[in-house]
Design a protein around this motif. Structure first.
Motif, PDB file in Angstrom:
ATOM      1  N   GLY A   1       0.841  -1.208   0.000  1.00 24.25           N
ATOM      2  CA  GLY A   1       0.000   0.000   0.000  1.00 24.25           C
ATOM      3  C   GLY A   1       0.864   1.240   0.000  1.00 24.25           C
ATOM      4  N   GLU A   2       0.295   2.383   0.394  1.00 25.10           N
ATOM      5  CA  GLU A   2       1.031   3.649   0.252  1.00 25.10           C
ATOM      6  C   GLU A   2       2.005   3.919   1.390  1.00 25.10           C
ATOM      7  OE1 GLU A   2      -2.172   3.281   0.828  1.00 25.10           O
ATOM      8  OE2 GLU A   2      -2.966   4.859   2.121  1.00 25.10           O
ATOM      9  N   GLY A   3       1.862   3.266   2.536  1.00 26.85           N
ATOM     10  CA  GLY A   3       2.756   3.524   3.664  1.00 26.85           C
ATOM     11  C   GLY A   3       2.461   4.858   4.341  1.00 26.85           C
ATOM     12  N   ILE A   4       3.198   5.126   5.403  1.00 26.76           N
ATOM     13  CA  ILE A   4       2.968   6.390   6.128  1.00 26.76           C
ATOM     14  C   ILE A   4       4.029   7.409   5.724  1.00 26.76           C
ATOM     15  CG2 ILE A   4       1.914   5.232   8.117  1.00 26.76           C
ATOM     16  CD1 ILE A   4       4.843   6.235   9.389  1.00 26.76           C
ATOM     17  N   ASN A   5       3.756   8.683   5.990  1.00 32.58           N
ATOM     18  CA  ASN A   5       4.689   9.748   5.627  1.00 32.58           C
ATOM     19  C   ASN A   5       5.421  10.340   6.816  1.00 32.58           C
ATOM     20  OD1 ASN A   5       3.985   9.637   2.916  1.00 32.58           O
ATOM     21  ND2 ASN A   5       2.193  10.930   3.275  1.00 32.58           N
ATOM     22  N   GLN A   6       4.812  10.307   7.958  1.00 28.27           N
ATOM     23  CA  GLN A   6       5.430  10.973   9.115  1.00 28.27           C
ATOM     24  C   GLN A   6       5.162  10.193  10.391  1.00 28.27           C
ATOM     25  OE1 GLN A   6       3.391  14.571   8.059  1.00 28.27           O
ATOM     26  NE2 GLN A   6       2.026  14.336   9.832  1.00 28.27           N
ATOM     27  N   GLU A   7       5.950  10.520  11.415  1.00 27.20           N
ATOM     28  CA  GLU A   7       5.970   9.715  12.625  1.00 27.20           C
ATOM     29  C   GLU A   7       4.604   9.579  13.306  1.00 27.20           C
ATOM     30  OE1 GLU A   7       9.529  10.347  14.782  1.00 27.20           O
ATOM     31  OE2 GLU A   7       8.758   9.310  16.550  1.00 27.20           O
ATOM     32  N   ASP A   8       3.814  10.660  13.278  1.00 26.03           N
ATOM     33  CA  ASP A   8       2.533  10.557  13.997  1.00 26.03           C
ATOM     34  C   ASP A   8       1.514   9.670  13.273  1.00 26.03           C
ATOM     35  OD1 ASP A   8       1.806  12.203  11.931  1.00 26.03           O
ATOM     36  OD2 ASP A   8       1.168  13.890  13.180  1.00 26.03           O
ATOM     37  N   GLU A   9       1.915   9.142  12.122  1.00 25.28           N
ATOM     38  CA  GLU A   9       1.021   8.209  11.416  1.00 25.28           C
ATOM     39  C   GLU A   9       1.419   6.748  11.639  1.00 25.28           C
ATOM     40  OE1 GLU A   9       0.265  11.149   7.553  1.00 25.28           O
ATOM     41  OE2 GLU A   9       1.532   9.383   7.365  1.00 25.28           O
ATOM     42  N   LEU A  10       2.493   6.552  12.410  1.00 30.92           N
ATOM     43  CA  LEU A  10       2.962   5.174  12.631  1.00 30.92           C
ATOM     44  C   LEU A  10       1.839   4.269  13.121  1.00 30.92           C
ATOM     45  CD1 LEU A  10       6.405   5.655  14.423  1.00 30.92           C
ATOM     46  CD2 LEU A  10       6.013   4.444  12.274  1.00 30.92           C
TER      47      LEU A  10
END
Ligand SMILES: NC(=O)c1ccc[n+]([C@@H]2O[C@H](COP(=O)([O-])OP(=O)(O)OC[C@H]3O[C@@H](n4cnc5c(N)ncnc54)[C@H](OP(=O)(O)O)[C@@H]3O)[C@@H](O)[C@H]2O)c1
Length: 217
Positions: free
Chosen positions: A185-194
């Motif tokens: 999938g697209e994965g996360i972009n920044q730490e708060d989305e972990l």
């Protein structure tokens, strides 16, 4: 929302890959781990995969009697928006019931153990997982085992629709930038989305390691 209890079970290499660089199936698990997987399947009402896994691996998704005595095959669920699963795929054979979750018309001629279930789609054009889970729940499915592949696992994790994860790590490297991994999938972009997990247990199984996580919500 009513939904079943959901686990993910996946076998990956030490570098997090779940297939070869061209998406073909590789033996990552060992026999002992396969016994664990078949016994786990036996406890679940349904097992679920995405249609790419059906196309790539042609899995049967049933339980081998050499591993489990008097097995009770779970219902097989295939996320297949455009109903492309072949009539001769092993996952639609007569050994167990199969639900094909689709969005449009289906011109396939499956046997009577197969039911094509209509469901809405999300913003990406994939089967809407919340709606699909409610459909499964209303059919009495209370325990669902998600077996892959990476796109399906990612979407369940992204939406927080996972209770426990069982990851078997085999002692090998597969490599490759575009090789399927446990969560694509697209994965996360920044730490708060972990997507955060907590390790509940780990143990060596033969030559590999099994980690049991729960999802931190
Ligand atoms: N090692 C392991 O434990 C393991 C287990 C299983 C699979 N695999 C490997 O995983 C690879 C396949 O993974 P993959 O990521 O390509 O595909 P996948 O996750 O098996 O299937 C993804 C496809 O399912 C359909 N789908 C419908 N609704 C969906 C939703 N809500 N979320 C996600 N998918 C949805 C979509 O196709 P449509 O739009 O056409 O419906 C989507 O492209 C294969 O190489 C296989 O060998 C490994």
């Amino acid at each position: 929302m009513n939904r079943p209890y959901i686990i993910i079970n996946c076998a990956m290499s030490a570098d997090g890959k779940i297939a070869s660089s061209v998406g073909s199936q590789l033996r990552i698990s060992n026999n002992e781990d396969m016994r664990r997987v078949y016994n786990l399947r036996n406890e679940f009402d349904a097992v679920l995969v995405g249609v790419n896994t059906i196309q790539a691996d042609n899995p049967k998704l049933t339980i081998k009697e050499e591993y489990v005595q008097n097995p009770k095959n779970p219902i097989r669920v295939i996320l297949d928006t455009h109903c492309i699963t072949n009539e001769d795929a092993l996952a639609v054979d007569e050994q167990a019931k199969t639900l094909i979750i689709t969005n449009g018309e289906c011109d396939k001629n499956y046997k009577s153990n197969v039911e094509v279930v209509q469901c809405g789609v999300d913003y990406e054009g994939f089967i809407d997982l919340n709606q699909m889970l409610e459909i499964l729940y209303n059919r009495g499915i209370r325990k669902l085992m998600v077996e892959g592949g990476g796109t399906v696992i990612w979407n369940f994790l992204k939406l927080g629709l996972v209770d426990d994860l069982f990851v078997f790590i085999g002692p090998m490297i597969i490599g490759g930038k575009c090789t399927p991994s446990m969560a694509d999938g697209e994965g996360i972009n920044q730490e708060d989305e972990l997507i955060n997990l907590e390790i509940l247990e780990f143990r060596k199984i033969g030559n590999g390691l099994l980690i049991h996580y729960k999802m931190v919500k």
